[in-house]
Design an enzyme around this catalytic site. Structure first.
Site, PDB file in Angstrom:
ATOM      1  N   SER A   1      87.234  65.391 -14.766  1.00 34.08           N
ATOM      2  CA  SER A   1      87.472  66.709 -14.157  1.00 34.08           C
ATOM      3  C   SER A   1      86.969  67.774 -15.119  1.00 34.08           C
ATOM      4  CB  SER A   1      88.948  66.877 -13.811  1.00 34.08           C
ATOM      5  OG  SER A   1      89.273  66.051 -12.705  1.00 34.08           O
TER       6      SER A   1
ATOM      7  N   SER B   1      86.801  60.055 -20.379  1.00 35.38           N
ATOM      8  CA  SER B   1      86.334  60.382 -19.033  1.00 35.38           C
ATOM      9  C   SER B   1      84.818  60.275 -18.911  1.00 35.38           C
ATOM     10  CB  SER B   1      86.800  61.789 -18.639  1.00 35.38           C
ATOM     11  OG  SER B   1      86.386  62.738 -19.593  1.00 35.38           O
TER      12      SER B   1
ATOM     13  N   GLY C   1      90.446  70.931 -17.162  1.00 35.89           N
ATOM     14  CA  GLY C   1      90.457  70.582 -15.743  1.00 35.89           C
ATOM     15  C   GLY C   1      91.867  70.252 -15.281  1.00 35.89           C
TER      16      GLY C   1
ATOM     17  N   TYR D   1     102.122  62.636 -27.377  1.00 34.85           N
ATOM     18  CA  TYR D   1     101.872  63.275 -26.079  1.00 34.85           C
ATOM     19  C   TYR D   1     100.635  62.647 -25.427  1.00 34.85           C
ATOM     20  CZ  TYR D   1     100.616  67.090 -22.853  1.00 34.85           C
ATOM     21  OH  TYR D   1     100.266  67.837 -21.756  1.00 34.85           O
TER      22      TYR D   1
ATOM     23  N   TYR E   1      97.351  64.291 -25.499  1.00 34.53           N
ATOM     24  CA  TYR E   1      96.696  64.368 -26.811  1.00 34.53           C
ATOM     25  C   TYR E   1      96.239  62.952 -27.154  1.00 34.53           C
ATOM     26  CZ  TYR E   1      98.681  69.053 -27.674  1.00 34.53           C
ATOM     27  OH  TYR E   1      99.017  70.378 -27.618  1.00 34.53           O
TER      28      TYR E   1
HETATM   29  C1  LIG Z   1      90.628  72.621 -26.575  1.00 37.50           C
HETATM   30  C2  LIG Z   1      91.734  71.856 -25.914  1.00 37.50           C
HETATM   31  C3  LIG Z   1      92.947  72.486 -25.702  1.00 37.50           C
HETATM   32  C4  LIG Z   1      93.996  71.810 -25.084  1.00 37.50           C
HETATM   33  N1  LIG Z   1      95.164  72.467 -24.857  1.00 37.50           N
HETATM   34  C5  LIG Z   1      96.167  71.865 -24.170  1.00 37.50           C
HETATM   35  C6  LIG Z   1      97.358  72.560 -23.842  1.00 37.50           C
HETATM   36  O1  LIG Z   1      97.527  73.730 -24.150  1.00 37.50           O
HETATM   37  N2  LIG Z   1      98.311  71.896 -23.157  1.00 37.50           N
HETATM   38  C7  LIG Z   1      98.167  70.598 -22.768  1.00 37.50           C
HETATM   39  O2  LIG Z   1      99.058  70.047 -22.142  1.00 37.50           O
HETATM   40  N3  LIG Z   1      97.034  69.919 -23.078  1.00 37.50           N
HETATM   41  C8  LIG Z   1      96.038  70.515 -23.761  1.00 37.50           C
HETATM   42  N4  LIG Z   1      94.893  69.822 -24.047  1.00 37.50           N
HETATM   43  C9  LIG Z   1      94.787  68.427 -23.627  1.00 37.50           C
HETATM   44  C10 LIG Z   1      94.364  68.331 -22.170  1.00 37.50           C
HETATM   45  O3  LIG Z   1      95.453  68.641 -21.338  1.00 37.50           O
HETATM   46  C11 LIG Z   1      93.915  66.906 -21.848  1.00 37.50           C
HETATM   47  O4  LIG Z   1      92.797  66.590 -22.617  1.00 37.50           O
HETATM   48  C12 LIG Z   1      93.613  66.738 -20.363  1.00 37.50           C
HETATM   49  O5  LIG Z   1      93.668  65.380 -20.029  1.00 37.50           O
HETATM   50  C13 LIG Z   1      92.272  67.315 -20.011  1.00 37.50           C
HETATM   51  O6  LIG Z   1      92.017  67.278 -18.649  1.00 37.50           O
HETATM   52  P1  LIG Z   1      90.492  67.385 -18.182  1.00 37.50           P
HETATM   53  O7  LIG Z   1      90.449  67.224 -16.713  1.00 37.50           O
HETATM   54  O8  LIG Z   1      89.877  68.600 -18.782  1.00 37.50           O
HETATM   55  O9  LIG Z   1      89.861  66.135 -18.944  1.00 37.50           O
HETATM   56  P2  LIG Z   1      89.056  64.833 -18.507  1.00 37.50           P
HETATM   57  O10 LIG Z   1      88.437  64.360 -19.771  1.00 37.50           O
HETATM   58  O11 LIG Z   1      88.179  65.096 -17.351  1.00 37.50           O
HETATM   59  O12 LIG Z   1      90.199  63.845 -18.051  1.00 37.50           O
HETATM   60  C14 LIG Z   1      91.215  63.380 -18.921  1.00 37.50           C
HETATM   61  C15 LIG Z   1      91.743  62.031 -18.408  1.00 37.50           C
HETATM   62  O13 LIG Z   1      92.215  62.148 -17.069  1.00 37.50           O
HETATM   63  C16 LIG Z   1      91.429  61.366 -16.186  1.00 37.50           C
HETATM   64  N5  LIG Z   1      91.157  62.162 -14.988  1.00 37.50           N
HETATM   65  C17 LIG Z   1      90.444  63.307 -14.934  1.00 37.50           C
HETATM   66  N6  LIG Z   1      90.416  63.779 -13.685  1.00 37.50           N
HETATM   67  C18 LIG Z   1      91.136  62.923 -12.924  1.00 37.50           C
HETATM   68  C19 LIG Z   1      91.447  62.874 -11.540  1.00 37.50           C
HETATM   69  N7  LIG Z   1      91.005  63.816 -10.701  1.00 37.50           N
HETATM   70  N8  LIG Z   1      92.201  61.851 -11.086  1.00 37.50           N
HETATM   71  C20 LIG Z   1      92.630  60.891 -11.934  1.00 37.50           C
HETATM   72  N9  LIG Z   1      92.355  60.877 -13.256  1.00 37.50           N
HETATM   73  C21 LIG Z   1      91.612  61.895 -13.760  1.00 37.50           C
HETATM   74  C22 LIG Z   1      90.176  61.019 -16.961  1.00 37.50           C
HETATM   75  O14 LIG Z   1      89.588  59.816 -16.497  1.00 37.50           O
HETATM   76  C23 LIG Z   1      90.678  60.937 -18.372  1.00 37.50           C
HETATM   77  O15 LIG Z   1      91.295  59.688 -18.580  1.00 37.50           O
HETATM   78  C24 LIG Z   1      93.833  70.465 -24.679  1.00 37.50           C
HETATM   79  C25 LIG Z   1      92.602  69.825 -24.904  1.00 37.50           C
HETATM   80  C26 LIG Z   1      91.559  70.511 -25.514  1.00 37.50           C
HETATM   81  C27 LIG Z   1      90.261  69.797 -25.752  1.00 37.50           C
END
Ligand SMILES: Cc1cc2nc3c(=O)[nH]c(=O)nc-3n(C[C@H](O)[C@H](O)[C@H](O)COP(=O)(O)OP(=O)(O)OC[C@H]3O[C@@H](n4cnc5c(N)ncnc54)[C@H](O)[C@@H]3O)c2cc1C
Ligand SMILES: *[C@@H]1O[C@H](CO)[C@@H](O)[C@H](O)[C@H]1NC(C)=O
Ligand SMILES: *[C@@H]1O[C@H](CO)[C@@H](O)[C@H](O)[C@H]1NC(C)=O
Ligand SMILES: *[C@@H]1O[C@H](CO)[C@@H](O)[C@H](O)[C@H]1NC(C)=O
Ligand SMILES: *[C@@H]1O[C@H](CO)[C@@H](O)[C@H](O)[C@H]1NC(C)=O
Ligand SMILES: *[C@@H]1O[C@H](CO)[C@@H](O)[C@H](O)[C@H]1NC(C)=O
Ligand SMILES: *[C@@H]1O[C@H](CO)[C@@H](O)[C@H](O)[C@H]1NC(C)=O
Length: 540
Positions: free
Chosen positions: A108, A117, A177, A474, A477
């Site tokens: 996402s 991902s 995402g 967490y 993380y």
């Molecule tokens: C700069 C930064 C700041 C952050 N700050 C916070 C914060 O303030 N609070 C907090 O809670 N977390 C924070 N995080 C962590 C963040 O919440 C996780 O990394 C989260 O999983 C990211 O979601 P994504 O969709 O962007 O990532 P992706 O890399 O797209 O997905 C993460 C995981 O979820 C799976 N996934 C993605 N989309 C779906 C879907 N539609 N259905 C099923 N599985 C899916 C992927 O396969 C992967 O295993 C931060 C991360 C970063 C890099």
């Protein structure tokens, strides 16, 4: 089984020729052909398929690699990227990947801290939800349907278009995402008032391994429970979430107060440990620590930056802080009033930008650089001055010149939501969470191991001072160091090690849900929830 039957009929040489050719060369072509057969003109999937030959393959792949540690030439790359624009594209991709033995990775926002991902050690396909990102806000009923490929910034912006006194209990970093974020729990500046993001989801649209489209009613409460914190990529693909919007005052206050060791930072942090988790639910107190050169003598010191959002005005905040934490000396000059959505910009340190920046998906990490390794801990007893000094001394190491450690207060509603309400288990009894981030510049990426080792040393040093049995972490993380999990396919016994850290006693229920919804373990990655009794042997 098929191989066995063949071998009884064919001489060994012919068999070898048959096996070596199709097995190596074609799963990916077969997969592509399967996709093209499964769609028709009106739902053409060809526009949303990127192979390594496609001119935009690299830009599509790289546009959501948020940790450049995984942008190196030796990082395994997907055979194909699919960016579905219709539900039928997801169904076709799942069907064809299963049929031709390819793993899929769901992406996402791409913020996964270990890149899971978009990186896998087996032949794989990335399903990227970039085209699935509509945000539909119903301010009157205080709900929104949000597709999983939307970023948090888009959600906040669309809510603010309708109302400045409604918000979603999501995180600060707006390029995250909602797909991955909510799947792993999700905390942000409102979590002591309204809980995790997963606590604020009331329905979902989900696609399972058989291509069935399910909502809360048809998936049942167990699966609906699991997807709101049990970690992304384990159960199926979340297509959309229905979110509860929460009320916020028209004026909120944000503050930052920074103190060096010479300005009593150590004493303040020791006091903060006792005070922060008891502050009003309307706050989210945090303290960030990093190494700086003293402005006085140029020598290294630690800067501790105390900050919080407050759901109210400066005039309401100051007496509270004066009464509860006078030593911090919070003054009017340290505080700024703004709307809730502007506080997202404030904490991203871009408060002078127009709100439209929240729609900009270009990643800019306000915490350190773009090559990083992170870890997390939960703290249930205040740590001592000696322990804190040891942490500071490590923060002064050369490898830590841009490292950052953040304490984030718990308490508030987190103490009142039961541990099994969602898979996210870190509720009552936690004083705060620790976030460790070590990062390095591009030219240092050849020495990445040095920095990662620093993070491991600090984590090891902290063992006596943090949660135990399990040492909690967490799920969002993501950290592949915890548990003996650095294998392609985790068995139940191996998964239990990190599973208990991320989910405590909720892990067993997650395994039960997984066993029911995806017994053959199609949706998997290095830290996905395995079905019960699943093990490496079964894979072959
Ligand atoms: C700069 C930064 C700041 C952050 N700050 C916070 C914060 O303030 N609070 C907090 O809670 N977390 C924070 N995080 C962590 C963040 O919440 C996780 O990394 C989260 O999983 C990211 O979601 P994504 O969709 O962007 O990532 P992706 O890399 O797209 O997905 C993460 C995981 O979820 C799976 N996934 C993605 N989309 C779906 C879907 N539609 N259905 C099923 N599985 C899916 C992927 O396969 C992967 O295993 C931060 C991360 C970063 C890099
Ligand atoms: C193409 O797919 C759409 C959506 O599934 C369907 O409505 C339509 O009938 C299909 N057309 C053909 C020619 O198969
Ligand atoms: C990619 O291009 C090469 C060389 O032009 C070709 O041999 C190969 O079949 C192509 N692969 C796909 C998947 O189109
Ligand atoms: C990622 O790697 C590619 C290929 O080496 C490079 O062209 C690109 O600039 C890198 N991306 C970033 C943001 O550095
Ligand atoms: C540090 O704390 C001591 C006593 O706790 C106090 O006397 C001193 O003024 C403080 N220094 C600063 C810079 O606040
Ligand atoms: C801090 O001081 C060191 C040594 O004097 C120097 O190399 C470094 O660049 C300085 N860091 C900053 C952020 O100024
Ligand atoms: C998005 O942000 C990036 C980096 O800050 C900037 O270069 C780019 O111009 C922005 N795009 C838009 C459309 O504003």
């Amino acid at each position: 089984m098929k191989i066995l039957q063949f071998s009884m009929l064919l001489p060994p040489l012919v068999l070898a020729a048959l096996l070596s050719f199709p097995m190596e060369a074609s799963p990916h072509k077969d997969f592509l052909q399967c996709l093209s057969l499964s769609s028709n003109d009106s739902t053409s999937i060809s526009n949303v398929i990127y192979t390594r030959n496609s001119s935009s393959y690299s830009s599509v792949l790289e546009s959501r690699i948020r940790n450049l540690r995984f942008n190196s030439t030796d990082t395994p790359k997907p055979l194909v990227i699919v960016t579905p624009s219709r539900t039928s594209h997801f169904q076709a991709t799942i069907y064809c990947a299963r049929k031709h033995g390819l793993q899929i990775r769901i992406r996402s926002g791409g913020h996964d801290y270990e890149g899971l991902s978009y990186v896998a050690k087996v032949p794989f396909v990335v399903v990227d939800l970039v085209n699935f990102r509509s945000v539909d806000v119903d301010a009157e009923n205080r709900v929104a349907w949000v597709q999983a490929g939307a970023i948090l910034g888009e959600v906040y912006y669309r809510i603010a278009e309708k109302s400045r006194t409604l918000a979603f209990a999501g995180g600060i970093y707006y390029t995250i995402g909602v797909g991955g974020y909510i799947s792993g729990g999700g905390f942000g500046s409102l979590f002591r008032k309204y809980g995790t993001a997963g606590d604020n989801v009331i329905d979902a649209q989900f696609i399972d391994v058989n291509g069935r489209i399910l909502d809360r009613k048809s998936m049942g409460e167990d699966l609906f429970w699991a997807i709101r914190g049990g970690g992304g990529g384990s159960f199926g693909i979340v297509l959309a979430w229905k979110l509860t919007l929460v009320p916020v005052p028209a004026t909120v206050t944000a503050f930052t107060v920074s103190r060096t060791l010479e300005q009593n930072a150590t004493q303040l942090i020791l006091q903060w440990q006792d005070i922060a988790h008891q502050l009003p639910d309307e706050m989210n107190p945090g303290v960030s620590m990093f190494s700086v050169n003293s402005t006085q003598d140029g020598r290294k010191t630690i800067l501790a930056s105390f900050n919080s959002l407050f759901l109210g005005t400066i005039d309401e905040l100051l007496p509270i802080m004066q009464q509860r934490f006078p030593e911090l000396g919070l003054s009017r000059q340290d505080c700024s009033e703004m709307s809730w959505i502007e506080s997202i910009l404030y904490f991203n340190q871009i408060q002078n930008q127009p709100l439209e920046i929240l729609l900009n998906r270009t990643f800019r990490n306000p915490v350190g650089g773009q090559y990083y390794k992170i870890k997390s801990d939960y703290v249930k007893e205040p740590i001592s001055e000696t322990a804190l000094n040891g942490l500071f001394s490590r923060l002064s190491d050369e490898e830590a010149s841009s490292a950052i450690i953040i304490f984030m207060a718990y308490g508030g509603i987190m103490d009142r939501i039961p541990e099994d309400a969602t898979p996210f288990p870190h509720r009552a009894g936690n004083l705060y969470k620790i976030y460790y981030n070590v990062n390095w510049p591009e030219e240092e990426n050849v020495n990445a191991q040095k920095y990662i080792d620093w993070a491991r040393r600090v984590y090891s040093y902290m063992t006596p001072f943090v949660s135990k049995f399990p040492r909690e972490a967490y799920a969002n993380y993501r950290d592949l160091d915890i548990g003996s999990n650095n294998v392609e396919y985790t068995s139940y016994a191996q998964a239990k090690i990190w599973g208990r850290k991320y989910f405590r006693n909720n892990f067993n229920r997650l395994v039960q849900v997984k066993t029911k919804i995806d017994p053959e373990n199609f949706f998997k990655h290095e830290q996905s929830v395995p079905p019960f009794l699943y093990n490496v042997e079964k894979e072959n």
